[in-house]
Design an enzyme around this catalytic site. Sequence first.
Site, short mmCIF file in Angstrom:
data_model
loop_
_atom_site.label_atom_id
_atom_site.label_comp_id
_atom_site.label_asym_id
_atom_site.label_seq_id
_atom_site.Cartn_x
_atom_site.Cartn_y
_atom_site.Cartn_z
N GLY A 1 -1.93 7.22 0.86
CA GLY A 1 -1.92 7.23 2.29
C GLY A 1 -1.02 6.91 3.26
O GLY A 1 0.19 7.61 3.22
N GLY B 1 0.85 -1.41 0.01
CA GLY B 1 -0.03 -0.16 -0.15
C GLY B 1 0.72 1.28 -0.01
O GLY B 1 0.50 2.25 0.47
N ASP C 1 -1.36 -7.45 -7.24
CA ASP C 1 -2.59 -7.36 -6.85
C ASP C 1 -2.89 -8.34 -5.68
O ASP C 1 -3.05 -9.63 -5.57
CB ASP C 1 -3.72 -7.81 -8.10
CG ASP C 1 -4.95 -7.83 -7.52
OD1 ASP C 1 -5.47 -7.48 -6.04
OD2 ASP C 1 -5.87 -7.89 -8.33
N LEU C 2 -2.93 -7.76 -4.41
CA LEU C 2 -2.90 -8.68 -3.31
C LEU C 2 -4.46 -9.31 -2.99
O LEU C 2 -4.32 -10.10 -2.12
CB LEU C 2 -2.67 -7.91 -1.91
CG LEU C 2 -1.17 -7.18 -1.91
CD1 LEU C 2 -0.95 -6.38 -0.75
CD2 LEU C 2 -0.31 -8.47 -1.89
N GLY D 1 -5.05 -1.92 1.88
CA GLY D 1 -6.22 -2.16 2.49
C GLY D 1 -7.33 -1.50 1.74
O GLY D 1 -7.02 -0.41 1.05
N LYS E 1 -10.19 -6.94 10.13
CA LYS E 1 -9.28 -6.13 10.88
C LYS E 1 -9.18 -6.78 12.26
O LYS E 1 -8.04 -6.94 12.99
CB LYS E 1 -9.57 -4.64 11.28
CG LYS E 1 -9.64 -3.80 9.70
CD LYS E 1 -8.21 -3.78 9.20
CE LYS E 1 -8.02 -2.81 7.89
NZ LYS E 1 -6.62 -2.84 7.57
N TYR F 1 -15.39 -5.61 6.90
CA TYR F 1 -14.27 -4.66 7.11
C TYR F 1 -13.72 -5.03 8.44
O TYR F 1 -12.66 -5.20 9.00
CB TYR F 1 -14.48 -3.23 6.74
CG TYR F 1 -13.31 -2.35 7.10
CD1 TYR F 1 -12.19 -2.15 6.22
CD2 TYR F 1 -13.30 -1.61 8.25
CE1 TYR F 1 -11.15 -1.51 6.43
CE2 TYR F 1 -12.04 -0.75 8.56
CZ TYR F 1 -11.04 -0.80 7.55
OH TYR F 1 -10.04 0.10 8.06
N ASP G 1 2.32 -2.08 -4.65
CA ASP G 1 0.84 -1.85 -4.74
C ASP G 1 0.32 -2.14 -6.02
O ASP G 1 1.19 -2.79 -6.98
CB ASP G 1 0.97 -0.30 -4.60
CG ASP G 1 -0.10 0.27 -3.90
OD1 ASP G 1 -1.36 0.12 -4.57
OD2 ASP G 1 -0.20 0.86 -2.84
#
Length: 281
Positions: free
Chosen positions: A12, A8, A41-42, A71, A158, A154, A32
Amino acid sequence: MGTYAITGSASGMGYHTAQKLRARGHTVIGVDLHDAEVIADLSTPRGRQTAADEVLAAAGGVLDGAVLAAGLGPGAGNRLIAEVNFLGVVEPLTAWRPALAAADRAKVVVLASNSTTTVPAVPRRTVDALLAHDTDRAVRSIRLLGSNGSALMYSASKTAVSRWVRRQAVTPAWAGAGIRLNALAPGAIMTPLLETQLASPREGAAVRRFPIPVGGFGDPGQLADWICFMLSDSADFLCGSIIFVDGGTDAFFRTDDWPRTLPLRRLPGYLWRFARGPGHA
Ligand code: NAI
Protein backbone atom coordinates in the site's frame (compact mmCIF):
# COMPACT_ATOMS: atom_id res chain seq x y z
CA MET A 1 20.85 11.43 0.32
CA GLY A 2 18.92 10.47 3.43
CA THR A 3 18.03 7.42 5.47
CA TYR A 4 14.33 6.78 6.13
CA ALA A 5 12.50 4.22 8.27
CA ILE A 6 9.13 3.11 6.89
CA THR A 7 6.78 0.79 8.74
CA GLY A 8 4.28 -1.06 6.57
CA SER A 9 6.77 -0.88 3.70
CA ALA A 10 5.62 -4.15 2.10
CA SER A 11 2.23 -2.93 0.91
CA GLY A 12 0.00 0.00 0.00
CA MET A 13 1.05 3.56 0.82
CA GLY A 14 4.16 2.48 2.73
CA TYR A 15 5.34 0.41 -0.25
CA HIS A 16 4.76 3.22 -2.76
CA THR A 17 6.58 5.70 -0.52
CA ALA A 18 9.55 3.34 -0.15
CA GLN A 19 9.72 2.89 -3.94
CA LYS A 20 9.68 6.63 -4.59
CA LEU A 21 12.33 7.38 -1.96
CA ARG A 22 14.60 4.60 -3.28
CA ALA A 23 14.15 5.89 -6.86
CA ARG A 24 15.47 9.27 -5.64
CA GLY A 25 18.57 7.60 -4.21
CA HIS A 26 17.60 7.50 -0.53
CA THR A 27 18.16 4.54 1.76
CA VAL A 28 14.96 2.97 3.09
CA ILE A 29 14.84 0.70 6.12
CA GLY A 30 11.49 -1.01 5.76
CA VAL A 31 9.72 -2.61 8.72
CA ASP A 32 6.97 -5.14 8.11
CA LEU A 33 5.78 -8.68 8.79
CA HIS A 34 7.41 -9.83 5.52
CA ASP A 35 9.43 -8.48 2.56
CA ALA A 36 11.25 -5.82 4.58
CA GLU A 37 14.73 -5.03 5.88
CA VAL A 38 13.45 -5.43 9.44
CA ILE A 39 10.91 -8.19 10.06
CA ALA A 40 8.93 -7.27 13.15
CA ASP A 41 5.39 -7.80 14.42
CA LEU A 42 4.27 -4.40 15.69
CA SER A 43 1.31 -5.96 17.52
CA THR A 44 3.62 -7.25 20.28
CA PRO A 45 5.93 -5.44 22.74
CA ARG A 46 8.80 -7.63 21.57
CA GLY A 47 8.17 -6.87 17.90
CA ARG A 48 8.02 -3.15 18.61
CA GLN A 49 11.33 -3.37 20.47
CA THR A 50 12.87 -5.28 17.56
CA ALA A 51 11.67 -2.60 15.14
CA ALA A 52 13.11 0.12 17.36
CA ASP A 53 16.49 -1.54 17.87
CA GLU A 54 17.10 -2.94 14.38
CA VAL A 55 16.21 0.31 12.62
CA LEU A 56 18.56 2.27 14.88
CA ALA A 57 21.35 -0.24 14.21
CA ALA A 58 20.76 -0.19 10.43
CA ALA A 59 20.63 3.62 10.39
CA GLY A 60 23.81 4.01 12.42
CA GLY A 61 21.98 6.20 14.93
CA VAL A 62 20.93 8.92 12.44
CA LEU A 63 17.53 9.02 10.70
CA ASP A 64 16.51 11.73 8.23
CA GLY A 65 12.90 10.72 8.45
CA ALA A 66 10.30 8.13 9.31
CA VAL A 67 6.93 7.10 7.90
CA LEU A 68 4.60 5.17 10.19
CA ALA A 69 2.32 3.44 7.70
CA ALA A 70 1.87 -0.05 9.20
CA GLY A 71 -1.76 -0.37 10.16
CA LEU A 72 -4.80 -2.61 10.27
CA GLY A 73 -8.25 -1.69 9.02
CA PRO A 74 -11.63 -2.13 10.72
CA GLY A 75 -12.40 -5.83 11.00
CA ALA A 76 -8.94 -6.86 12.21
CA GLY A 77 -9.98 -7.28 15.86
CA ASN A 78 -10.03 -4.60 18.52
CA ARG A 79 -6.86 -5.58 20.39
CA LEU A 80 -4.78 -5.92 17.23
CA ILE A 81 -5.99 -2.54 15.97
CA ALA A 82 -5.10 -0.90 19.29
CA GLU A 83 -1.66 -2.52 19.42
CA VAL A 84 -0.61 -1.93 15.80
CA ASN A 85 -2.31 1.39 14.99
CA PHE A 86 -1.42 3.15 18.25
CA LEU A 87 1.44 1.43 20.15
CA GLY A 88 2.98 0.26 16.85
CA VAL A 89 3.39 3.94 15.94
CA VAL A 90 4.28 5.71 19.17
CA GLU A 91 6.68 3.16 20.67
CA PRO A 92 9.09 2.82 17.72
CA LEU A 93 8.84 6.55 17.02
CA THR A 94 9.72 7.43 20.60
CA ALA A 95 12.74 5.12 20.41
CA TRP A 96 13.82 6.69 17.09
CA ARG A 97 13.48 10.30 18.32
CA PRO A 98 17.17 10.73 19.33
CA ALA A 99 18.27 9.44 15.90
CA LEU A 100 15.87 11.88 14.22
CA ALA A 101 17.20 14.71 16.40
CA ALA A 102 20.74 13.73 15.34
CA ALA A 103 19.87 14.45 11.68
CA ASP A 104 19.56 17.86 10.08
CA ARG A 105 15.85 18.83 9.61
CA ALA A 106 14.33 15.35 10.09
CA LYS A 107 10.68 14.81 9.11
CA VAL A 108 8.13 12.29 10.34
CA VAL A 109 4.81 11.37 8.72
CA VAL A 110 2.28 9.32 10.68
CA LEU A 111 -0.60 7.73 8.77
CA ALA A 112 -3.84 8.78 10.48
CA SER A 113 -7.23 8.64 8.71
CA ASN A 114 -10.28 10.75 7.92
CA SER A 115 -12.22 8.28 10.10
CA THR A 116 -11.05 10.57 12.94
CA THR A 117 -13.65 13.16 11.95
CA THR A 118 -16.19 11.22 9.90
CA VAL A 119 -17.05 8.20 12.10
CA PRO A 120 -19.72 9.19 14.65
CA ALA A 121 -19.90 8.30 18.37
CA VAL A 122 -16.31 7.18 18.93
CA PRO A 123 -16.04 6.81 22.73
CA ARG A 124 -13.75 9.40 24.27
CA ARG A 125 -12.78 6.90 26.97
CA THR A 126 -11.30 4.61 24.30
CA VAL A 127 -9.15 7.41 22.89
CA ASP A 128 -8.06 8.39 26.43
CA ALA A 129 -7.17 4.78 27.30
CA LEU A 130 -5.00 4.50 24.18
CA LEU A 131 -3.25 7.78 24.94
CA ALA A 132 -2.51 6.30 28.39
CA HIS A 133 -1.00 3.24 26.57
CA ASP A 134 -3.64 1.07 28.31
CA THR A 135 -4.82 -1.23 25.51
CA ASP A 136 -6.66 -3.53 27.99
CA ARG A 137 -8.82 -0.59 29.11
CA ALA A 138 -9.28 0.54 25.50
CA VAL A 139 -10.51 -2.92 24.48
CA ARG A 140 -12.81 -3.17 27.54
CA SER A 141 -14.24 0.27 26.85
CA ILE A 142 -15.54 -0.82 23.48
CA ARG A 143 -16.50 -4.44 24.22
CA LEU A 144 -20.23 -3.81 24.64
CA LEU A 145 -20.58 -2.01 21.33
CA GLY A 146 -20.91 -5.27 19.35
CA SER A 147 -20.14 -5.55 15.67
CA ASN A 148 -19.70 -1.79 15.32
CA GLY A 149 -16.85 -1.89 17.85
CA SER A 150 -14.14 -2.56 15.29
CA ALA A 151 -14.91 0.57 13.23
CA LEU A 152 -15.02 2.58 16.45
CA MET A 153 -11.68 1.12 17.65
CA TYR A 154 -10.13 1.91 14.26
CA SER A 155 -11.29 5.51 14.45
CA ALA A 156 -10.25 5.74 18.14
CA SER A 157 -6.75 4.45 17.30
CA LYS A 158 -6.35 7.05 14.53
CA THR A 159 -7.75 9.83 16.74
CA ALA A 160 -5.35 8.87 19.55
CA VAL A 161 -2.37 8.79 17.23
CA SER A 162 -3.37 12.18 15.73
CA ARG A 163 -3.65 13.71 19.21
CA TRP A 164 -0.28 12.21 20.13
CA VAL A 165 1.26 13.80 17.03
CA ARG A 166 -0.20 17.23 17.84
CA ARG A 167 0.85 17.01 21.51
CA GLN A 168 4.43 15.91 20.79
CA ALA A 169 5.10 17.89 17.60
CA VAL A 170 5.22 21.30 19.26
CA THR A 171 7.41 20.36 22.22
CA PRO A 172 11.11 21.11 22.72
CA ALA A 173 11.86 17.39 22.29
CA TRP A 174 10.45 17.39 18.73
CA ALA A 175 10.03 20.87 17.16
CA GLY A 176 12.79 22.22 19.40
CA ALA A 177 15.12 19.40 18.35
CA GLY A 178 14.60 20.20 14.65
CA ILE A 179 12.17 17.32 13.94
CA ARG A 180 8.97 18.04 12.02
CA LEU A 181 6.23 15.66 13.14
CA ASN A 182 2.98 15.64 11.14
CA ALA A 183 0.19 13.28 10.12
CA LEU A 184 -1.57 12.50 6.86
CA ALA A 185 -5.27 11.64 7.10
CA PRO A 186 -6.30 9.77 3.94
CA GLY A 187 -9.82 8.87 2.93
CA ALA A 188 -10.54 5.58 1.13
CA ILE A 189 -7.39 4.70 -0.83
CA MET A 190 -7.27 1.67 -3.14
CA THR A 191 -4.78 -0.57 -1.32
CA PRO A 192 -4.96 -4.17 -0.04
CA LEU A 193 -6.39 -2.76 3.23
CA LEU A 194 -9.35 -1.21 1.38
CA GLU A 195 -9.69 -4.26 -0.91
CA THR A 196 -10.17 -6.42 2.21
CA GLN A 197 -12.89 -4.08 3.44
CA LEU A 198 -14.61 -4.05 0.04
CA ALA A 199 -14.57 -7.86 -0.07
CA SER A 200 -16.61 -8.12 3.12
CA PRO A 201 -20.37 -7.87 2.34
CA ARG A 202 -21.26 -5.67 5.35
CA GLU A 203 -18.18 -3.46 5.44
CA GLY A 204 -17.93 -3.27 1.65
CA ALA A 205 -21.49 -1.95 1.38
CA ALA A 206 -20.76 0.69 4.03
CA VAL A 207 -17.52 1.78 2.30
CA ARG A 208 -19.24 2.04 -1.11
CA ARG A 209 -22.08 4.14 0.38
CA PHE A 210 -19.71 6.55 2.18
CA PRO A 211 -19.92 9.99 0.46
CA ILE A 212 -16.78 11.08 -1.41
CA PRO A 213 -17.48 14.43 -3.16
CA VAL A 214 -14.83 13.95 -5.89
CA GLY A 215 -15.99 10.35 -6.52
CA GLY A 216 -14.01 7.09 -6.67
CA PHE A 217 -11.18 6.00 -4.40
CA GLY A 218 -7.75 7.54 -3.84
CA ASP A 219 -4.56 6.34 -5.52
CA PRO A 220 -1.76 5.05 -3.20
CA GLY A 221 0.95 6.48 -5.50
CA GLN A 222 -0.55 9.96 -5.15
CA LEU A 223 -0.69 9.59 -1.37
CA ALA A 224 2.97 8.55 -1.45
CA ASP A 225 3.70 11.81 -3.30
CA TRP A 226 2.08 13.71 -0.41
CA ILE A 227 4.20 11.75 2.06
CA CYS A 228 7.40 12.45 0.09
CA PHE A 229 6.51 16.15 0.04
CA MET A 230 5.97 16.10 3.82
CA LEU A 231 9.42 14.50 4.16
CA SER A 232 11.08 17.14 1.96
CA ASP A 233 12.79 20.42 2.86
CA SER A 234 9.68 22.20 1.52
CA ALA A 235 7.88 21.00 4.66
CA ASP A 236 10.25 22.74 7.10
CA PHE A 237 7.43 24.98 8.37
CA LEU A 238 4.86 22.16 8.72
CA CYS A 239 4.51 21.13 12.37
CA GLY A 240 1.75 19.24 14.20
CA SER A 241 -0.56 19.35 11.18
CA ILE A 242 -3.06 16.66 10.24
CA ILE A 243 -3.34 16.88 6.45
CA PHE A 244 -6.62 15.50 5.07
CA VAL A 245 -6.37 14.01 1.56
CA ASP A 246 -9.78 12.38 1.33
CA GLY A 247 -11.67 13.50 -1.75
CA GLY A 248 -13.69 15.98 0.33
CA THR A 249 -15.43 13.65 2.81
CA ASP A 250 -14.26 15.53 5.92
CA ALA A 251 -15.31 18.89 4.39
CA PHE A 252 -18.66 17.36 3.37
CA PHE A 253 -19.57 16.03 6.82
CA ARG A 254 -17.88 18.63 9.04
CA THR A 255 -18.19 21.73 6.83
CA ASP A 256 -18.24 24.42 9.52
CA ASP A 257 -16.57 22.51 12.38
CA TRP A 258 -13.07 23.64 11.52
CA PRO A 259 -11.34 26.07 11.62
CA ARG A 260 -13.09 27.17 14.80
CA THR A 261 -12.32 30.26 16.85
CA LEU A 262 -11.25 29.78 20.44
CA PRO A 263 -14.23 29.66 22.84
CA LEU A 264 -14.04 32.10 25.78
CA ARG A 265 -13.86 29.28 28.36
CA ARG A 266 -10.50 28.20 26.84
CA LEU A 267 -8.97 31.68 27.16
CA PRO A 268 -7.07 31.05 30.45
CA GLY A 269 -5.23 28.04 28.97
CA TYR A 270 -4.51 29.98 25.80
CA LEU A 271 -3.07 32.94 27.73
CA TRP A 272 -0.96 30.60 29.86
CA ARG A 273 0.54 28.99 26.75
CA PHE A 274 0.97 32.41 25.15
CA ALA A 275 2.97 33.67 28.15
CA ARG A 276 5.04 30.49 28.48
CA GLY A 277 5.91 30.11 24.77
CA PRO A 278 6.98 26.85 23.10
CA GLY A 279 10.44 26.73 24.71
CA HIS A 280 13.55 25.24 23.17
CA ALA A 281 15.35 21.92 23.33
P1 NAI B 1 -1.89 -1.98 3.53
O1 NAI B 1 -2.70 -3.06 4.17
O2 NAI B 1 -1.75 -1.96 2.06
O3 NAI B 1 -0.44 -1.95 4.18
C1 NAI B 1 -0.27 -2.01 5.57
C2 NAI B 1 1.05 -2.70 5.88
O4 NAI B 1 1.13 -2.77 7.32
C3 NAI B 1 1.14 -4.12 5.33
O5 NAI B 1 2.34 -4.31 4.61
C4 NAI B 1 1.11 -4.99 6.57
O6 NAI B 1 1.86 -6.19 6.46
C5 NAI B 1 1.68 -4.04 7.62
N1 NAI B 1 1.32 -4.50 8.95
C6 NAI B 1 0.08 -4.83 9.40
N2 NAI B 1 0.15 -5.33 10.64
C7 NAI B 1 1.45 -5.31 11.00
C8 NAI B 1 2.17 -5.73 12.15
N3 NAI B 1 1.52 -6.30 13.20
N4 NAI B 1 3.50 -5.55 12.19
C9 NAI B 1 4.16 -5.00 11.13
N5 NAI B 1 3.54 -4.61 10.00
C10 NAI B 1 2.20 -4.77 9.94
O7 NAI B 1 -2.52 -0.61 4.08
P2 NAI B 1 -2.58 0.87 3.51
O8 NAI B 1 -3.93 1.08 2.98
O9 NAI B 1 -1.40 1.20 2.71
O10 NAI B 1 -2.54 1.68 4.89
C11 NAI B 1 -1.40 2.36 5.37
C12 NAI B 1 -1.85 3.17 6.56
O11 NAI B 1 -2.83 4.14 6.12
C13 NAI B 1 -2.52 2.36 7.66
O12 NAI B 1 -2.13 2.89 8.90
C14 NAI B 1 -3.99 2.61 7.44
O13 NAI B 1 -4.73 2.50 8.62
C15 NAI B 1 -3.98 4.04 6.92
N6 NAI B 1 -5.15 4.39 6.13
C16 NAI B 1 -5.51 3.65 5.03
C17 NAI B 1 -6.62 4.01 4.32
C18 NAI B 1 -7.06 3.27 3.10
O14 NAI B 1 -8.19 3.49 2.64
N7 NAI B 1 -6.26 2.42 2.52
C19 NAI B 1 -7.46 5.15 4.71
C20 NAI B 1 -6.97 5.87 5.86
C21 NAI B 1 -5.87 5.48 6.54
